[in-house]
Scaffold this motif. Sequence first.
Motif, short mmCIF file in Angstrom:
data_model
loop_
_atom_site.label_atom_id
_atom_site.label_comp_id
_atom_site.label_asym_id
_atom_site.label_seq_id
_atom_site.Cartn_x
_atom_site.Cartn_y
_atom_site.Cartn_z
N HIS A 97 11.95 -18.38 -22.24
CA HIS A 97 13.33 -18.00 -22.49
C HIS A 97 14.32 -18.92 -21.78
CE1 HIS A 97 11.32 -14.50 -24.09
NE2 HIS A 97 10.65 -14.46 -22.95
N LEU A 98 13.97 -19.37 -20.58
CA LEU A 98 14.82 -20.33 -19.89
C LEU A 98 14.69 -21.71 -20.52
CD1 LEU A 98 14.41 -19.30 -16.13
CD2 LEU A 98 16.08 -18.52 -17.83
N LEU A 99 13.51 -22.05 -21.00
CA LEU A 99 13.35 -23.31 -21.73
C LEU A 99 14.20 -23.32 -22.99
CD1 LEU A 99 9.47 -23.86 -21.49
CD2 LEU A 99 11.25 -25.22 -20.37
N ALA A 100 14.34 -22.16 -23.61
CA ALA A 100 15.12 -22.07 -24.85
C ALA A 100 16.59 -22.39 -24.61
CB ALA A 100 14.98 -20.68 -25.46
N ARG A 101 17.07 -22.29 -23.37
CA ARG A 101 18.47 -22.61 -23.09
C ARG A 101 18.77 -24.08 -23.36
NH1 ARG A 101 20.20 -19.31 -17.57
NH2 ARG A 101 19.62 -17.22 -18.31
N TYR A 102 17.78 -24.95 -23.15
CA TYR A 102 17.99 -26.37 -23.38
C TYR A 102 18.25 -26.66 -24.86
CZ TYR A 102 16.27 -27.38 -18.65
OH TYR A 102 16.12 -27.45 -17.28
N SER A 103 17.52 -26.02 -25.72
CA SER A 103 17.62 -26.29 -27.15
C SER A 103 18.56 -25.35 -27.88
CB SER A 103 16.23 -26.22 -27.81
OG SER A 103 15.54 -25.06 -27.41
N PHE A 104 18.61 -24.07 -27.49
CA PHE A 104 19.42 -23.08 -28.20
C PHE A 104 20.77 -22.84 -27.53
CE2 PHE A 104 15.19 -22.20 -29.70
CZ PHE A 104 15.36 -21.74 -31.00
N GLY A 105 20.92 -23.23 -26.26
CA GLY A 105 22.14 -22.92 -25.53
C GLY A 105 22.00 -21.61 -24.76
N ILE A 106 22.97 -21.35 -23.88
CA ILE A 106 22.92 -20.14 -23.05
C ILE A 106 22.82 -18.88 -23.90
CG2 ILE A 106 24.22 -18.66 -21.47
CD1 ILE A 106 23.14 -20.83 -19.94
N LYS A 107 23.86 -18.64 -24.70
CA LYS A 107 23.86 -17.44 -25.53
C LYS A 107 22.99 -17.63 -26.77
CE LYS A 107 28.31 -15.77 -23.86
NZ LYS A 107 29.71 -15.36 -24.20
N GLY A 108 22.80 -18.85 -27.17
CA GLY A 108 21.91 -19.11 -28.30
C GLY A 108 20.48 -18.73 -27.99
N SER A 109 20.08 -18.84 -26.70
CA SER A 109 18.72 -18.48 -26.31
C SER A 109 18.47 -16.99 -26.40
CB SER A 109 18.42 -18.97 -24.89
OG SER A 109 19.15 -18.23 -23.93
N TRP A 110 19.55 -16.20 -26.52
CA TRP A 110 19.36 -14.76 -26.68
C TRP A 110 18.63 -14.44 -27.99
CZ3 TRP A 110 24.89 -12.56 -25.18
CH2 TRP A 110 25.15 -12.91 -23.85
N HIS A 111 18.83 -15.26 -28.99
CA HIS A 111 18.18 -15.04 -30.29
C HIS A 111 16.66 -15.08 -30.16
CE1 HIS A 111 16.37 -16.88 -33.98
NE2 HIS A 111 16.89 -15.81 -34.52
N PRO A 112 16.06 -16.19 -29.66
CA PRO A 112 14.61 -16.19 -29.49
C PRO A 112 14.13 -15.16 -28.47
CG PRO A 112 15.56 -18.19 -28.56
CD PRO A 112 16.64 -17.52 -29.35
N SER A 113 14.93 -14.93 -27.41
CA SER A 113 14.51 -13.94 -26.41
C SER A 113 14.42 -12.55 -27.01
CB SER A 113 15.49 -13.92 -25.23
OG SER A 113 15.34 -15.08 -24.44
N PHE A 114 15.40 -12.19 -27.84
CA PHE A 114 15.38 -10.87 -28.47
C PHE A 114 14.23 -10.76 -29.46
CE2 PHE A 114 16.58 -7.84 -31.78
CZ PHE A 114 16.88 -6.72 -31.01
N LEU A 115 14.02 -11.80 -30.26
CA LEU A 115 12.96 -11.77 -31.25
C LEU A 115 11.58 -11.73 -30.58
CD1 LEU A 115 12.21 -11.84 -34.24
CD2 LEU A 115 12.34 -14.32 -34.14
N LEU A 116 11.37 -12.61 -29.61
CA LEU A 116 10.08 -12.65 -28.92
C LEU A 116 9.86 -11.41 -28.06
CD1 LEU A 116 10.18 -16.41 -27.88
CD2 LEU A 116 8.46 -15.38 -29.37
N GLY A 117 10.90 -11.01 -27.31
CA GLY A 117 10.76 -9.82 -26.47
C GLY A 117 10.53 -8.57 -27.29
N GLY A 118 11.25 -8.45 -28.39
CA GLY A 118 11.10 -7.28 -29.25
C GLY A 118 9.71 -7.19 -29.88
N THR A 119 9.19 -8.33 -30.31
CA THR A 119 7.86 -8.31 -30.92
C THR A 119 6.79 -7.94 -29.90
OG1 THR A 119 7.62 -10.71 -30.59
CG2 THR A 119 8.41 -9.98 -32.74
N GLN A 120 6.98 -8.36 -28.66
CA GLN A 120 5.98 -8.02 -27.65
C GLN A 120 6.00 -6.53 -27.31
OE1 GLN A 120 3.53 -10.27 -26.76
NE2 GLN A 120 4.65 -11.23 -28.45
N VAL A 121 7.18 -5.92 -27.34
CA VAL A 121 7.24 -4.47 -27.18
C VAL A 121 6.47 -3.81 -28.33
CG1 VAL A 121 8.75 -2.44 -27.10
CG2 VAL A 121 9.44 -4.55 -25.96
N GLY A 122 6.64 -4.37 -29.54
CA GLY A 122 5.91 -3.86 -30.69
C GLY A 122 4.42 -3.99 -30.54
#
Length: 417
Positions: A82-107
Amino acid sequence: MSQDNNYSQGPVPLAARKGVISLTFVMLGLTFFSASMWTGGTLGTGLSYNDFFLAVLFGNLLLGIYTAFLGYIGSKTGLSTHLLARYSFGIKGSWHPSFLLGGTQVGWFGVGVAMFAIPVSKATGLDTNMLIMVSGLLMTVTIFFGISALTILSAIAVPAIAILGSYSVWLAVNDVGGLDHLRAIVPETPLNFSTALALVVGSFISAGTLTADFVRFGRSAKGAVLVALIAFFLGNSLMFIFGAAGAAAVGQADISDVMIAQGLLIPAIVVLGLNIWTTNDNALYASGLGFANITGLSSRTLSVVNGIIGTLTALWLYNNFVGWLTFLSAAIPPIGGVIIADYLMNHRRYAADFSKVHFLTVNWVAILAVAIGIAAGNYLPGIVPVNAVLGGVVSYMLFNPLVNRKFVKLPEVGHAE
């Protein structure tokens, strides 16, 4: 933002790094999962003996290469996915992969809890809902202690699963006449080979995309690559073989079902419990890191909250398992592809002090690349997850330099914003 013992807001310091052996147990604990056995059973009954091994080994090699790239980056930087995603997606842009990945892991956590409770209920007569609540609570409690608990639990579970599972499969294969009998079986409903490869890669590419969350604790990047290859190429292949052998021998893919059919009830419950416990705790750990990136809260606390949510929704997730897998196979891989592409293009930037790096607020090119990757997975011929990764990589590499050249004055923000 406050730091917690999971290092959810910064790199893992060198003093907290671990060796190859302990991380290998953690990652094998992740890949030793009943869902892979289920998929192995599907492949075992739909492919010939030789095609089965070709699909499993080639598919898991692809998965191993993908996760090795992410593991290398994670260990090199000490940063979570998720912190690596900040480099490519941006600060708030990294929320998108974090939400998708985090949500799927809860699932996945919820699915795992139900995968333990339902067969144990059938075998023992205990109430399914009670088993779900008790097992979900126990699995949630252990994740509170972070990577140390994962290491200890996996060190116990991995050898137990490998030994008991191998013994059970040996008994089952011998009961039906040995390997010669299995080689001679002709599938009644043949499975397309490209579909088989998609099942192999897609079965674990969601969790594989989170490889950096675990191997960022590695002392060396080369060691992280080795850990990823062992876990996803060898460990995941073993689970497919367990599932295929069980399906061919007794008509059941899950090793616990095979053992119950053999009259080994207690070992079956132990193996099933450890199998799911290790994977579920890895899922909760990763989900906590994802939502910590979004909220700035303690990943440890968030992991516990996610465990409660996953437990309460376990039966619903279990009943929608096939649709869940289908969604994951195309939606998750491009995220890892974008992270890999950005590192390959801008690796010097990752060597700087993370606290001093400046990031875009949102890099819309990365979001677009994920969308293109999903489309490539769905509409191009070939292996769905592989097409999705490559679609994300290629589109990001093509469009990001163009956009950066055109909008060089795009506002940037510090990582703490």
